[in-house]
Scaffold this motif. Structure first.
Motif, short mmCIF file in Angstrom:
data_model
loop_
_atom_site.label_atom_id
_atom_site.label_comp_id
_atom_site.label_asym_id
_atom_site.label_seq_id
_atom_site.Cartn_x
_atom_site.Cartn_y
_atom_site.Cartn_z
N SER A 107 -2.69 48.35 69.55
CA SER A 107 -1.29 48.70 69.78
C SER A 107 -1.24 49.99 70.57
O SER A 107 -2.02 50.92 70.31
N ASN A 108 -0.34 50.05 71.53
CA ASN A 108 -0.14 51.23 72.39
C ASN A 108 -1.44 51.77 72.99
O ASN A 108 -1.68 52.97 72.97
N GLY A 109 -2.25 50.87 73.48
CA GLY A 109 -3.48 51.31 74.12
C GLY A 109 -4.56 51.78 73.16
O GLY A 109 -5.56 52.35 73.58
N LYS A 110 -4.35 51.59 71.87
CA LYS A 110 -5.38 51.92 70.88
C LYS A 110 -5.97 50.63 70.34
O LYS A 110 -5.24 49.68 70.06
N PHE A 111 -7.27 50.63 70.22
CA PHE A 111 -7.94 49.44 69.68
C PHE A 111 -8.58 49.80 68.35
O PHE A 111 -9.14 50.88 68.20
N ARG A 112 -8.45 48.88 67.40
CA ARG A 112 -8.99 49.13 66.07
C ARG A 112 -9.94 48.01 65.71
O ARG A 112 -9.63 46.83 65.91
N PHE A 113 -11.10 48.38 65.22
CA PHE A 113 -12.10 47.38 64.84
C PHE A 113 -12.55 47.66 63.41
O PHE A 113 -12.83 48.81 63.08
N VAL A 114 -12.61 46.63 62.60
CA VAL A 114 -13.21 46.76 61.27
C VAL A 114 -14.50 45.96 61.29
O VAL A 114 -14.52 44.78 61.63
N LEU A 115 -15.59 46.66 60.98
CA LEU A 115 -16.91 46.05 61.10
C LEU A 115 -17.65 46.10 59.77
O LEU A 115 -17.65 47.13 59.08
N ARG A 116 -18.27 44.95 59.44
CA ARG A 116 -19.03 44.89 58.20
C ARG A 116 -20.52 44.97 58.47
O ARG A 116 -21.05 44.27 59.32
N HIS A 117 -21.17 45.86 57.72
CA HIS A 117 -22.63 46.01 57.83
C HIS A 117 -23.30 44.75 57.32
O HIS A 117 -22.97 44.25 56.27
N LYS A 118 -24.24 44.24 58.09
CA LYS A 118 -24.91 42.98 57.70
C LYS A 118 -25.77 43.20 56.47
O LYS A 118 -26.21 44.32 56.21
#
Lengths: 78, 172
Positions: free
Chosen positions: A67-78
């Protein structure tokens, strides 16, 4: 999916390639398997880069939005 | 066709991809490309080896080393091209250091990491940097002249073996 427990947040806003990936990797090393990190970035290339990085490392991209040029990522450690 | 489902080896973690960079050039812009790809490959858990040869080796001499070599020619060579990751010149538009100065200014403004910072991160991510024995001999560069954490020097045959076994290799 609002109640995911984020173990660590990484603010990579304003950082250019490949820093969002490198910061995320560094954060991943501090958490245990199955735990989550949240990365915020403004680099538009990071959308494809995190997909490629997840595919290569086996860490899971659990959630992603922008949103509004911001990217959000949620990442899970394998 | 192999019955994949019944093969226990298939269930194990996939083999890591192998990546090799032949770091031949010593110019700032090429050093930058090497460090970006090496650090990112490390982050992507690729087994990454950077073979450092010819002018590339100058980048891996300690920044504070001003002169390397034993005889006057080797010393002259190092004098004419200051060694160290922080002292790289541009191949074009160097303008006595004005070019690199502007590059670093722009890098700071746009939050791009310098080659030296990327090098540190690459090392932290397990990237192997191995010097070329022949280059060390020819330029009179001692293991002690090089930055910490370099691998044992290797030769062309080992470099070729690494490249043929790699999933991707680059000459930069």
């Amino acid at each position: 999916m609002a109640n995911l427990e984020i173990k660590q947040k990484v603010d990579a806003s304003g950082l250019s390639c490949p820093l969002p990936i490198l910061r995320a990797t560094q954060a991943m090393k501090t958490i245990a398997a199955g735990e989550l990190i949240e990365v915020t970035a403004t680099d538009p290339g990071s959308v494809k880069d995190f997909a490629a990085w997840s595919a290569a490392t086996g860490n899971t991209l659990v959630e992603q939005d922008s949103s509004n040029g911001k990217f959000r990522f949620v990442l899970r450690h394998k | 066709m192999t019955p994949a489902a019944s093969n226990p080896a298939v269930d194990e973690a996939p083999k890591p991809k192998k990546f090799v960079i032949i770091c031949y050039s010593g110019e700032l812009e090429k050093t930058w490309a090497t460090m970006i790809l090496a650090s990112t490959a490390g982050a992507m858990e690729m087994e990454t080896t950077v073979f450092v040869t010819f002018w590339g080796l100058q980048t891996f001499v300690k920044d504070r080393k001003r002169i390397t070599g034993e005889n006057w020619m080797q010393k002259m060579m190092s004098f004419m091209q200051r060694p160290g990751a922080s002292h790289r010149k541009l191949s074009k538009m160097n303008f006595m250091g004005m070019g690199p100065w502007m590059m670093f200014k722009l890098a700071k403004k746009y939050n791009v990491s310098k080659p030296k910072e990327l090098l540190e991160m690459a090392k932290e991510m397990g990237v192997h940097f191995v010097p070329c024995q022949m280059t060390m001999d020819m330029f009179g560069i001692k293991p002690d002249d090089l930055i910490e954490g370099m691998g044992e020097p290797i030769g062309a045959a080992t470099a070729l073996q690494l490249m043929t076994e790699a999933d991707a290799s680059l000459f930069i």
